[in-house]
Design a protein around this motif. Sequence first.
Motif, PDB file in Angstrom:
ATOM      1  N   VAL A  99      54.313  36.118  50.552  1.00 27.53           N
ATOM      2  CA  VAL A  99      55.658  36.233  49.999  1.00 27.53           C
ATOM      3  C   VAL A  99      56.055  34.935  49.301  1.00 27.53           C
ATOM      4  O   VAL A  99      56.579  34.951  48.174  1.00 27.53           O
ATOM      5  N   GLN A 100      55.765  33.797  49.914  1.00 24.03           N
ATOM      6  CA  GLN A 100      56.097  32.503  49.311  1.00 24.03           C
ATOM      7  C   GLN A 100      55.315  32.289  48.021  1.00 24.03           C
ATOM      8  O   GLN A 100      55.855  31.778  47.032  1.00 24.03           O
ATOM      9  N   THR A 101      54.040  32.677  48.019  1.00 27.12           N
ATOM     10  CA  THR A 101      53.225  32.537  46.811  1.00 27.12           C
ATOM     11  C   THR A 101      53.842  33.317  45.664  1.00 27.12           C
ATOM     12  O   THR A 101      53.954  32.813  44.541  1.00 27.12           O
ATOM     13  N   ILE A 102      54.248  34.540  45.939  1.00 24.59           N
ATOM     14  CA  ILE A 102      54.843  35.375  44.889  1.00 24.59           C
ATOM     15  C   ILE A 102      56.149  34.761  44.394  1.00 24.59           C
ATOM     16  O   ILE A 102      56.362  34.640  43.185  1.00 24.59           O
ATOM     17  N   ARG A 103      57.002  34.363  45.307  1.00 24.70           N
ATOM     18  CA  ARG A 103      58.310  33.811  44.920  1.00 24.70           C
ATOM     19  C   ARG A 103      58.193  32.498  44.155  1.00 24.70           C
ATOM     20  O   ARG A 103      59.056  32.173  43.349  1.00 24.70           O
ATOM     21  N   ASN A 104      57.134  31.741  44.389  1.00 25.49           N
ATOM     22  CA  ASN A 104      56.980  30.431  43.750  1.00 25.49           C
ATOM     23  C   ASN A 104      56.083  30.461  42.520  1.00 25.49           C
ATOM     24  O   ASN A 104      55.798  29.417  41.947  1.00 25.49           O
ATOM     25  N   SER A 105      55.640  31.637  42.120  1.00 25.92           N
ATOM     26  CA  SER A 105      54.676  31.734  41.030  1.00 25.92           C
ATOM     27  C   SER A 105      55.322  31.908  39.670  1.00 25.92           C
ATOM     28  O   SER A 105      56.466  32.331  39.540  1.00 25.92           O
ATOM     29  N   ASP A 106      54.533  31.610  38.685  1.00 29.15           N
ATOM     30  CA  ASP A 106      54.900  31.776  37.286  1.00 29.15           C
ATOM     31  C   ASP A 106      55.163  33.264  37.007  1.00 29.15           C
ATOM     32  O   ASP A 106      54.446  34.127  37.509  1.00 29.15           O
ATOM     33  N   PRO A 107      56.185  33.580  36.223  1.00 24.43           N
ATOM     34  CA  PRO A 107      56.490  34.983  35.922  1.00 24.43           C
ATOM     35  C   PRO A 107      55.313  35.759  35.315  1.00 24.43           C
ATOM     36  O   PRO A 107      55.175  36.956  35.560  1.00 24.43           O
ATOM     37  N   ASP A 108      54.454  35.094  34.565  1.00 29.88           N
ATOM     38  CA  ASP A 108      53.289  35.781  33.992  1.00 29.88           C
ATOM     39  C   ASP A 108      52.326  36.236  35.081  1.00 29.88           C
ATOM     40  O   ASP A 108      51.741  37.312  34.995  1.00 29.88           O
ATOM     41  N   HIS A 109      52.149  35.413  36.110  1.00 27.51           N
ATOM     42  CA  HIS A 109      51.296  35.813  37.232  1.00 27.51           C
ATOM     43  C   HIS A 109      51.896  37.017  37.952  1.00 27.51           C
ATOM     44  O   HIS A 109      51.189  37.965  38.294  1.00 27.51           O
ATOM     45  N   VAL A 110      53.198  36.965  38.180  1.00 29.89           N
ATOM     46  CA  VAL A 110      53.873  38.070  38.871  1.00 29.89           C
ATOM     47  C   VAL A 110      53.698  39.361  38.078  1.00 29.89           C
ATOM     48  O   VAL A 110      53.419  40.422  38.644  1.00 29.89           O
ATOM     49  N   ARG A 111      53.811  39.289  36.778  1.00 31.71           N
ATOM     50  CA  ARG A 111      53.645  40.464  35.922  1.00 31.71           C
ATOM     51  C   ARG A 111      52.221  41.016  36.041  1.00 31.71           C
ATOM     52  O   ARG A 111      52.011  42.226  36.185  1.00 31.71           O
ATOM     53  N   THR A 112      51.234  40.134  36.023  1.00 30.66           N
ATOM     54  CA  THR A 112      49.832  40.543  36.164  1.00 30.66           C
ATOM     55  C   THR A 112      49.584  41.186  37.522  1.00 30.66           C
ATOM     56  O   THR A 112      48.962  42.245  37.616  1.00 30.66           O
ATOM     57  N   TRP A 113      50.077  40.545  38.572  1.00 30.03           N
ATOM     58  CA  TRP A 113      49.885  41.089  39.926  1.00 30.03           C
ATOM     59  C   TRP A 113      50.556  42.441  40.084  1.00 30.03           C
ATOM     60  O   TRP A 113      50.017  43.330  40.733  1.00 30.03           O
ATOM     61  N   THR A 114      51.722  42.605  39.483  1.00 24.20           N
ATOM     62  CA  THR A 114      52.437  43.874  39.581  1.00 24.20           C
ATOM     63  C   THR A 114      51.617  45.002  38.962  1.00 24.20           C
ATOM     64  O   THR A 114      51.528  46.096  39.517  1.00 24.20           O
ATOM     65  N   ALA A 115      50.987  44.738  37.841  1.00 25.99           N
ATOM     66  CA  ALA A 115      50.146  45.751  37.199  1.00 25.99           C
ATOM     67  C   ALA A 115      48.955  46.113  38.080  1.00 25.99           C
ATOM     68  O   ALA A 115      48.517  47.267  38.106  1.00 25.99           O
ATOM     69  N   ARG A 116      48.432  45.159  38.819  1.00 26.15           N
ATOM     70  CA  ARG A 116      47.271  45.406  39.677  1.00 26.15           C
ATOM     71  C   ARG A 116      47.594  46.284  40.887  1.00 26.15           C
ATOM     72  O   ARG A 116      46.683  46.849  41.500  1.00 26.15           O
ATOM     73  N   VAL A 117      48.863  46.410  41.233  1.00 24.13           N
ATOM     74  CA  VAL A 117      49.249  47.230  42.383  1.00 24.13           C
ATOM     75  C   VAL A 117      48.758  48.663  42.199  1.00 24.13           C
ATOM     76  O   VAL A 117      48.383  49.335  43.165  1.00 24.13           O
ATOM     77  N   LEU A 118      48.724  49.135  40.985  1.00 28.18           N
ATOM     78  CA  LEU A 118      48.343  50.518  40.723  1.00 28.18           C
ATOM     79  C   LEU A 118      46.932  50.842  41.192  1.00 28.18           C
ATOM     80  O   LEU A 118      46.683  51.934  41.702  1.00 28.18           O
ATOM     81  N   ASP A 119      45.994  49.917  41.013  1.00 23.88           N
ATOM     82  CA  ASP A 119      44.591  50.189  41.320  1.00 23.88           C
ATOM     83  C   ASP A 119      44.083  49.532  42.590  1.00 23.88           C
ATOM     84  O   ASP A 119      43.023  49.896  43.090  1.00 23.88           O
ATOM     85  N   ALA A 120      44.796  48.568  43.115  1.00 28.67           N
ATOM     86  CA  ALA A 120      44.308  47.796  44.264  1.00 28.67           C
ATOM     87  C   ALA A 120      44.279  48.635  45.531  1.00 28.67           C
ATOM     88  O   ALA A 120      45.159  49.465  45.771  1.00 28.67           O
ATOM     89  N   THR A 121      43.246  48.395  46.324  1.00 30.75           N
ATOM     90  CA  THR A 121      43.160  49.047  47.631  1.00 30.75           C
ATOM     91  C   THR A 121      43.384  48.049  48.760  1.00 30.75           C
ATOM     92  O   THR A 121      43.485  48.452  49.909  1.00 30.75           O
ATOM     93  N   THR A 122      43.462  46.758  48.412  1.00 37.59           N
ATOM     94  CA  THR A 122      43.792  45.717  49.384  1.00 37.59           C
ATOM     95  C   THR A 122      44.710  44.697  48.721  1.00 37.59           C
ATOM     96  O   THR A 122      44.724  44.568  47.489  1.00 37.59           O
ATOM     97  N   VAL A 123      45.448  43.969  49.530  1.00 39.04           N
ATOM     98  CA  VAL A 123      46.320  42.916  48.996  1.00 39.04           C
ATOM     99  C   VAL A 123      45.483  41.853  48.294  1.00 39.04           C
ATOM    100  O   VAL A 123      45.879  41.328  47.257  1.00 39.04           O
ATOM    101  N   ASP A 124      44.317  41.544  48.844  1.00 41.47           N
ATOM    102  CA  ASP A 124      43.466  40.509  48.237  1.00 41.47           C
ATOM    103  C   ASP A 124      43.080  40.845  46.796  1.00 41.47           C
ATOM    104  O   ASP A 124      42.929  39.952  45.968  1.00 41.47           O
ATOM    105  N   GLN A 125      42.937  42.125  46.489  1.00 44.22           N
ATOM    106  CA  GLN A 125      42.593  42.512  45.113  1.00 44.22           C
ATOM    107  C   GLN A 125      43.724  42.184  44.138  1.00 44.22           C
ATOM    108  O   GLN A 125      43.470  41.954  42.955  1.00 44.22           O
ATOM    109  N   ILE A 126      44.932  42.158  44.611  1.00 38.65           N
ATOM    110  CA  ILE A 126      46.070  41.827  43.753  1.00 38.65           C
ATOM    111  C   ILE A 126      45.922  40.416  43.196  1.00 38.65           C
ATOM    112  O   ILE A 126      46.177  40.146  42.031  1.00 38.65           O
ATOM    113  N   PHE A 127      45.501  39.503  44.053  1.00 34.43           N
ATOM    114  CA  PHE A 127      45.475  38.088  43.704  1.00 34.43           C
ATOM    115  C   PHE A 127      44.110  37.586  43.231  1.00 34.43           C
ATOM    116  O   PHE A 127      43.975  36.411  42.912  1.00 34.43           O
TER     117      PHE A 127
END
Length: 73
Positions: free
Chosen positions: A44-72
């Motif tokens: 949660v802290q990593t997400i809140r402290n990250s660059d908006p571009d990273h957050v946008r990329t990670w959000t798109a990965r939610v669709l296909d990820a099967t684990t949290v680790d795949q998001i990052f």
Amino acid sequence: MTTAERLRAEGEARGEARGEARGRAEALIELLTVKFGALPTSTVQTIRNSDPDHVRTWTARVLDATTVDQIFA
């Protein structure tokens, strides 16, 4: 437009951008929590402290990820 008005407008625009970025981070946290369950505080802290571009990329990965680790990855 006076200098004061210009500075005020620039400050408001920066504030809106920060608010939008915070909103995106919170939305990502919510999506991940719904999909994977409770998140570690560090994630949660990593997400809140990250660059908006990273957050946008990670959000798109939610669709296909099967684990949290795949998001990052």
